[in-house]
Design an enzyme around this catalytic site. Structure first.
Site: not given
Length: 425
Positions: A259, A274, A348, A351, A389
């Site tokens: 990403r 991130r 987070e 998802s 994460r």
RNA sequence: GGAGGGGUGGCAGAGUGGUCGAAUGCACCGGCUUGCUAAGCCGGCGUACUCUUCACAGGGUACCGCGGGUUCGAAUCCCGCCCCCUCCGCCA
């Protein structure tokens, strides 16, 4: 994407549930205008073509002057069709461009609101650990143990990159394997997908055209690095008509994800939270066209992810995302946020979204069910586990006063130890 | 990278300029037959968009890997691209 005819006949509803409630702007009036023009022009062209075909069919049975006349007439019609076709393809391209931008309809039970603060708490699970010392952030723990090298990674590969070292890598492999095993046991077929996919797969799953700035594009070919294995896995049956009896298909993806994190400059700059590249086990369901069944599947994939976190004994909460926070392709999204003591907040980690027909229509993915009719599938997906994460959460929740880190119990067998072993500087 | 072969409906597989949206078989759906099963018989059966219609249904256009071209007319001829297979070369 939405059915064009549905947009045409329910413009107000689309405006509200797809745009206003999301805080998204798409020129729907222009879209409707283009749609009208395209329909009219297409009809005119089709009528001309019908005459052309009728004329052409008479040619072989004619002779002499009559034959010459029919050929002349055929040419004439051909000439009249040409400009119509050119104008039409221009309008169709413009229409399609707008059409692709219209987000999915939000489900009625999506919480109202446009910002993260409007997301609704569904449940919080697990007890947050208490420390009789000041808990460290994961990056300090990992650095001090010599289990990560971000400084040199930055030199080699730029910002938001990392070397995982020693037991932290082994922990990553163990947790990914644990997550994969869990969904395999529940009937999901694991896939290692292509990491570079074409435009159709990106667009079909909704990551293009909007989102292009978040993906790495390969030069010199039609190639995009996947930001999630949802892209190749959901695209597996693109363009197919599946046997309805074989639905649902439960697939798992195992892959690195890439990403750009464009627009996130200055946000979460510290540590492994991130990053540009991470590992993920993803779950995808391709199901029949039934909203009630899709909702059941949604709970199923949510439960799978929750069970992994429960097994890891990590505290988490489930959030129902509000209209403004849901991705354009999804009708409803749950996020799972895992407790991260070093951050002092939930972060987070998962998802879970249901899309109904939205992706399937873009992908041309259908099945033949009752009545033998070809029907668009429904699709859903959710993270099973994403690393690093999850490593952030493990490091911070499992830290001890002396700066060492315990291994979650379920991973001890795979790790062959109950503490992460430091690497001397 | 070089040479050759090939991409047709859910699948298999015919079709090399006109009545081909496409034979045939399998699969599938409905019916008949049948003690059950199997087989058999009859009929149906692509997708998208669109128009007419209360509806049943019917009409139009497009689609034979993708894009362009030739022609009154293209699955069929020409050009470009993509993918698959076989052989050769190179290589982790």
């Amino acid at each position: 994407m939405l059915d064009l005819r549905f947009i045409r006949e329910n413009a107000d509803e689309v405006r509200r549930r797809s745009l206003t409630d999301r805080g998204v702007a798409v020129d729907l009036d222009r879209l409707l205008e283009l749609d009208r023009e395209v329909l009219e022009l297409r009809q005119a062209r089709d009528e001309a073509r019908a005459e052309q075909k009728r004329t052409a069919k008479t040619v072989p049975s004619l002779s002499g002057d009559a034959k010459q006349e029919a050929i002349r007439r055929g040419k004439e019609i051909g000439q009249s069709i040409k400009p119509m076709g050119e104008r039409l393809s221009g309008l169709e391209a413009e229409l399609r461009e707008l059409h692709l931008q219209v987000p999915n309809l939000l489900d009625p039970d999506v919480p109202a609101g446009l910002t993260e603060a409007d997301n609704a708490l569904v449940r919080a699970v697990g007890d947050k650990p208490t420390f009789d010392f000041k808990p460290k952030e994961h990056i300090d723990l990992a650095n001090d143990l010599g289990l990560v090298d971000m400084k040199r990674a930055a030199r080699v590969a730029g910002s938001r990159t990392y070397f995982l070292r020693g037991d932290l890598l082994m922990l990553e492999m163990a947790v990914l394997r644990y997550a994969l095993d869990l969904v395999i046991a529940r009937g999901y077929i694991p896939h290692a997908p292509p990491l570079i996919v074409n435009h159709d797969a990106m667009e079909g799953t909704g990551y293009l055209p909007i989102g292009a700035d978040q993906a790495y594009q390969c030069t010199r070919e039609d190639g995009w690095l996947i930001g999630t294995s949802e892209v190749p896995i959901t695209s597996i049956h693109a363009g197919e008509i599946l046997d309805g009896k074989k639905l649902p298909l439960r697939y798992a993806g195992y892959s690195p994800c890439f990403r750009r994190e464009a627009g996130a400059a200055g946000k979460d700059t510290r540590g492994l939270y991130r990053v540009h590249q991470f590992m993920k086990v993803e779950q995808v369901i391709i199901g029949p066209n039934d909203p009630a069944i899709s909702r059941e599947f949604h709970e199923e994939i949510l439960t799978n992810a929750e069970d992994v976190l429960k097994a890891l004994q990590l505290p988490y909460r489930v959030m129902a995302l509000c209209g403004g926070d849901i991705g354009r392709s999804a009708a409803f999204t749950y996020d799972i946020e895992t407790w991260m003591p070093g951050r002092g907040s939930y972060g987070e980690t998962h998802s879970a979204s249901r899309y109904y027909e939205y992706q399937a229509r873009r992908l041309g993915m259908r099945y033949r069910g009752e009545g033998n009719k070809a029907t668009l599938c429904h699709t859903l997906n959710n993270t099973v586990i994403a690393s690093p994460r999850v490593l952030v959460a493990i490091l911070e929740n499992y830290q001890l006063a002396d700066g060492s880190v315990r291994v979650p119990e379920v991973l001890v067998p795979a790790m062959g130890k109950d503490r992460l072993e430091p690497i001397a500087p």
